[in-house]
Write a protein that holds these residues in place. Structure first.
Motif, PDB file in Angstrom:
ATOM      1  N   UNK A  18       1.328  -1.147   0.022  1.00  0.00           N
ATOM      2  CA  UNK A  18      -0.218   0.477  -0.304  1.00  0.00           C
ATOM      3  C   UNK A  18       0.701   0.898   0.018  1.00  0.00           C
ATOM      4  N   UNK A  19       1.106   2.140  -0.824  1.00  0.00           N
ATOM      5  CA  UNK A  19       1.319   3.690  -1.232  1.00  0.00           C
ATOM      6  C   UNK A  19       1.097   4.349   0.242  1.00  0.00           C
ATOM      7  N   UNK A  20       1.928   5.052   0.791  1.00  0.00           N
ATOM      8  CA  UNK A  20       1.573   5.852   2.021  1.00  0.00           C
ATOM      9  C   UNK A  20       0.647   6.591   0.919  1.00  0.00           C
ATOM     10  N   UNK A  21       0.108   7.262   2.260  1.00  0.00           N
ATOM     11  CA  UNK A  21      -0.666   8.782   2.108  1.00  0.00           C
ATOM     12  C   UNK A  21      -1.129   8.552   3.376  1.00  0.00           C
ATOM     13  N   UNK A  22      -1.571  11.002   3.576  1.00  0.00           N
ATOM     14  CA  UNK A  22      -1.894  11.411   4.674  1.00  0.00           C
ATOM     15  C   UNK A  22      -3.228  11.998   4.064  1.00  0.00           C
ATOM     16  N   UNK A  23      -4.173  12.020   4.702  1.00  0.00           N
ATOM     17  CA  UNK A  23      -5.688  12.827   5.138  1.00  0.00           C
ATOM     18  C   UNK A  23      -5.974  13.034   6.129  1.00  0.00           C
ATOM     19  N   UNK A  24      -6.754  13.945   6.354  1.00  0.00           N
ATOM     20  CA  UNK A  24      -7.252  14.609   7.624  1.00  0.00           C
ATOM     21  C   UNK A  24      -8.422  13.994   7.769  1.00  0.00           C
ATOM     22  N   UNK A  25      -9.104  13.633   8.344  1.00  0.00           N
ATOM     23  CA  UNK A  25     -10.584  12.898   8.306  1.00  0.00           C
ATOM     24  C   UNK A  25     -11.033  14.059   8.582  1.00  0.00           C
ATOM     25  N   UNK A  26     -12.735  14.001   8.766  1.00  0.00           N
ATOM     26  CA  UNK A  26     -13.646  14.904   9.534  1.00  0.00           C
ATOM     27  C   UNK A  26     -14.016  15.626  11.101  1.00  0.00           C
ATOM     28  N   UNK A  27     -13.333  14.802  11.519  1.00  0.00           N
ATOM     29  CA  UNK A  27     -12.831  15.481  13.123  1.00  0.00           C
ATOM     30  C   UNK A  27     -11.058  15.339  13.110  1.00  0.00           C
ATOM     31  N   UNK A  28     -11.101  16.004  11.870  1.00  0.00           N
ATOM     32  CA  UNK A  28      -9.225  16.879  12.058  1.00  0.00           C
ATOM     33  C   UNK A  28      -8.592  15.542  12.447  1.00  0.00           C
ATOM     34  N   UNK A  29      -8.608  14.982  12.109  1.00  0.00           N
ATOM     35  CA  UNK A  29      -7.251  13.942  13.000  1.00  0.00           C
ATOM     36  C   UNK A  29      -6.785  13.107  11.256  1.00  0.00           C
ATOM     37  N   UNK A  30      -4.904  13.598  11.574  1.00  0.00           N
ATOM     38  CA  UNK A  30      -4.809  13.148  10.810  1.00  0.00           C
ATOM     39  C   UNK A  30      -4.689  11.199  10.408  1.00  0.00           C
ATOM     40  N   UNK A  31      -4.693  10.844   9.004  1.00  0.00           N
ATOM     41  CA  UNK A  31      -4.865   9.227   9.034  1.00  0.00           C
ATOM     42  C   UNK A  31      -3.522   9.070   8.241  1.00  0.00           C
ATOM     43  N   UNK A  32      -2.621   8.652   8.003  1.00  0.00           N
ATOM     44  CA  UNK A  32      -2.424   7.654   6.993  1.00  0.00           C
ATOM     45  C   UNK A  32      -1.893   6.196   7.817  1.00  0.00           C
ATOM     46  N   UNK A  33      -0.907   5.617   6.488  1.00  0.00           N
ATOM     47  CA  UNK A  33      -0.680   4.176   6.690  1.00  0.00           C
ATOM     48  C   UNK A  33      -0.646   3.519   7.422  1.00  0.00           C
ATOM     49  N   UNK A  34       0.347   4.392   8.147  1.00  0.00           N
ATOM     50  CA  UNK A  34       1.348   3.604   9.302  1.00  0.00           C
ATOM     51  C   UNK A  34       0.167   3.685  10.404  1.00  0.00           C
ATOM     52  N   UNK A  35      -1.136   4.312  10.115  1.00  0.00           N
ATOM     53  CA  UNK A  35      -2.639   4.230  11.789  1.00  0.00           C
ATOM     54  C   UNK A  35      -2.936   2.901  11.065  1.00  0.00           C
TER      55      UNK A  35
END
Lengths: 160, 213
Positions: free
Chosen positions: A129-146
Motif C-alpha cells: 500500500x502506498x503511503x498517504x496522508x489525509x485529514x478526517x472530518x474530526x480533524x485527525x490525520x490518517x496515514x498508512x502507518x495508522x
C-alpha cells in the motif's frame, strides 16, 4: 433521480474571487497539501529557502544530500543556488531530477507537484500500500502507518 | 452509505478499519450531510483533491483497496458497492451495485489470509493501474484547478480541470467532478455521451467486480 445525483450549480461560484495568497508569496501544492511560502528567489524555476524543503515535500537536507527515508539525492550547484549572497533550493530542478511532473501557474505564483514516481515503486512492483496522508472530518490525520496491524478497507465515493 | 455503517457495526472488529473518502469538489458542504445522514462511526474523509485515488491510481468511484495487517494490498480497484441500489421504479428504474462484495469483505475480515477472496500479489499488481508522466501531471493540474476554484477563480479552475482531463482521459473522476458543477449535473446528457465515448474506445469506466455471484 435521488438527491445524491443532483447537480450543485450553486457551488460553481462558491465565493467572491479572492487572492490565493498574500502579495509576494508563493503557494506549493503537493500530496493534497497547500503550503504557503513567504520568500522565494527570483528567476527561472522555483527557488525556495532550504529550510522550507521539508515542509514542502518531506525531504531533509543532510550532508549526503536531500533525503527522504532511504532515498538521498546528492546536492549540486543546480539544486543549491546562490543568489545575492543567499542560498536557495531549486525545487523545480529537483523535481526534474526525480522525474516528478508539475504544473505551474507562474502568474499566480502557484506550483502544483505530482507524486514522485520513485515513491510508488513498491506499490506497482509488490502491491504494498502506498503511503498517504489525509485529514478526517474530526480533524485527525490518517496515514498508512495508522493501519499497521489492522485490516483496512479504503473506499472512495462521491455524490456525483 | 448506511449499508457501510451496517457492515462496519456487524463486523464490530477493533482490528478492522474502514476509511470512506468522499471525492466531492463541493467539499464538506456537499459530502458532510450525506455522511451525517448515516451516523457513521468509521473514518470519514472529504477528499476534494482525490489524494486517495491518486495514491492507489483509481479512476472512478466507487473504488476500493483491501490492505492487510502488513500493509499489503490483497484486493484493489474494482467497482465497490456495499449492496444493490435502485433509483426509480418499473421501466424507469436505474439499478446498480451488487450483493456479493459485502459478504466477501466480511469473509476476509473474519478469515484474513485464509479468505478465498484474498488475491495473490501477482493478481493485485496486475490490477494496479500503471501511470504515465501525463497522468501524474494530470493529478497536479487537477489540484491546481481546485485551488483556483476554492478562491473563486473559475476561469483558471476550468483551464486546469480541462488540462487534467486531457492529460488523463481515462479518469472518470476528473470529468464527472467537473460535470457536477454544471447545471446539467453529472448524470445528464454529457455523462451518457461520456459513457458512449468510453465504449467506443473499448475502455471500461471502472474495473468490473472480480467475484462470482
Amino acid at each position: 433521480m435521488a438527491d445524491a445525483f443532483a447537480a450543485y450549480p450553486d457551488l460553481r461560484h462558491p465565493f467572491e474571487e479572492r487572492p490565493i495568497h498574500g502579495s509576494g508569496h508563493t503557494t506549493v501544492l503537493y500530496q493534497g497539501k497547500t503550503i504557503c511560502l513567504t520568500e522565494t528567489g527570483t528567476g527561472d524555476g522555483l527557488l525556495i529557502r532550504p529550510s522550507d524543503l521539508q515542509q514542502v515535500n518531506g525531504f531533509e537536507l543532510k550532508p549526503e544530500g536531500a533525503c527522504f527515508e532511504a532515498m538521498c539525492i546528492p546536492l549540486n550547484d543546480q539544486l543549491l543556488v546562490q543568489q545575492d549572497g543567499q542560498e536557495w533550493f531549486n525545487l523545480t530542478a529537483f523535481a526534474d531530477l526525480l522525474e516528478q511532473p508539475y504544473v505551474a501557474d507562474v502568474d499566480s505564483r502557484v506550483w502544483s507537484f505530482a507524486e514522485i514516481p520513485a515513491k510508488r515503486s513498491n506499490l506497482l512492483a509488490d502491491g504494498l500500500a502506498p503511503d498517504f496522508e489525509v485529514t478526517d472530518r474530526n480533524g485527525n490525520v490518517v496515514c498508512l502507518a495508522d493501519l499497521k496491524g489492522k485490516k483496512a478497507l479504503i473506499v472512495t465515493w462521491s455524490s456525483w | 452509505m448506511p449499508v457501510w455503517q451496517h457492515i462496519y457495526e456487524e463486523l464490530n472488529d477493533p482490528d478492522f478499519v474502514l476509511i470512506s473518502a468522499a471525492q466531492d469538489t463541493g467539499g464538506e458542504a456537499v459530502a458532510g450531510p450525506i455522511f451525517d445522514a448515516t451516523n457513521p462511526t468509521y473514518i470519514q474523509v472529504v477528499d476534494e483533491n482525490h489524494v486517495i485515488s491518486s495514491a492507489f491510481n483509481f479512476v472512478n468511484v466507487p473504488s476500493a483497496a483491501w490492505i492487510d495487517e502488513e500493509g499489503r494490498i490483497v484486493r484493489i480497484d474494482e467497482s465497490t458497492y456495499a449492496t444493490t441500489h435502485q433509483f426509480g421504479e418499473g421501466e424507469a428504474a436505474f439499478v446498480f451495485g451488487n450483493d456479493i462484495y459485502a459478504p466477501a469483505l466480511k469473509d476476509w475480515v473474519k478469515n484474513g489470509a485464509n479468505s478465498q477472496y484474498v488475491q495473490s500479489t501477482d493478481k493485485v499488481t496486475g490490477n494496479i493501474r500503471q501511470f504515465t508522466d501525463e497522468q501524474l501531471r494530470a493529478d497536479a493540474a487537477f489540484r491546481l484547478a481546485n485551488l483556483f476554484r476554492a478562491h473563486g477563480q473559475e476561469g483558471k479552475a476550468e483551464q486546469y480541470w480541462k488540462l487534467a482531463q486531457s492529460l488523463n482521459p481515462d479518469s472518470v473522476n476528473f470529468i464527472r467532478q467537473d460535470m457536477t458543477l454544471t447545471p446539467e449535473g453529472s448524470g445528464g446528457e454529457s455523462f451518457f455521451k461520456l459513457v458512449g465515448e468510453f465504449a467506443s474506445r473499448g475502455k471500461e469506466m471502472s474495473r468490473p467486480l472480480d467475484l462470482e455471484g
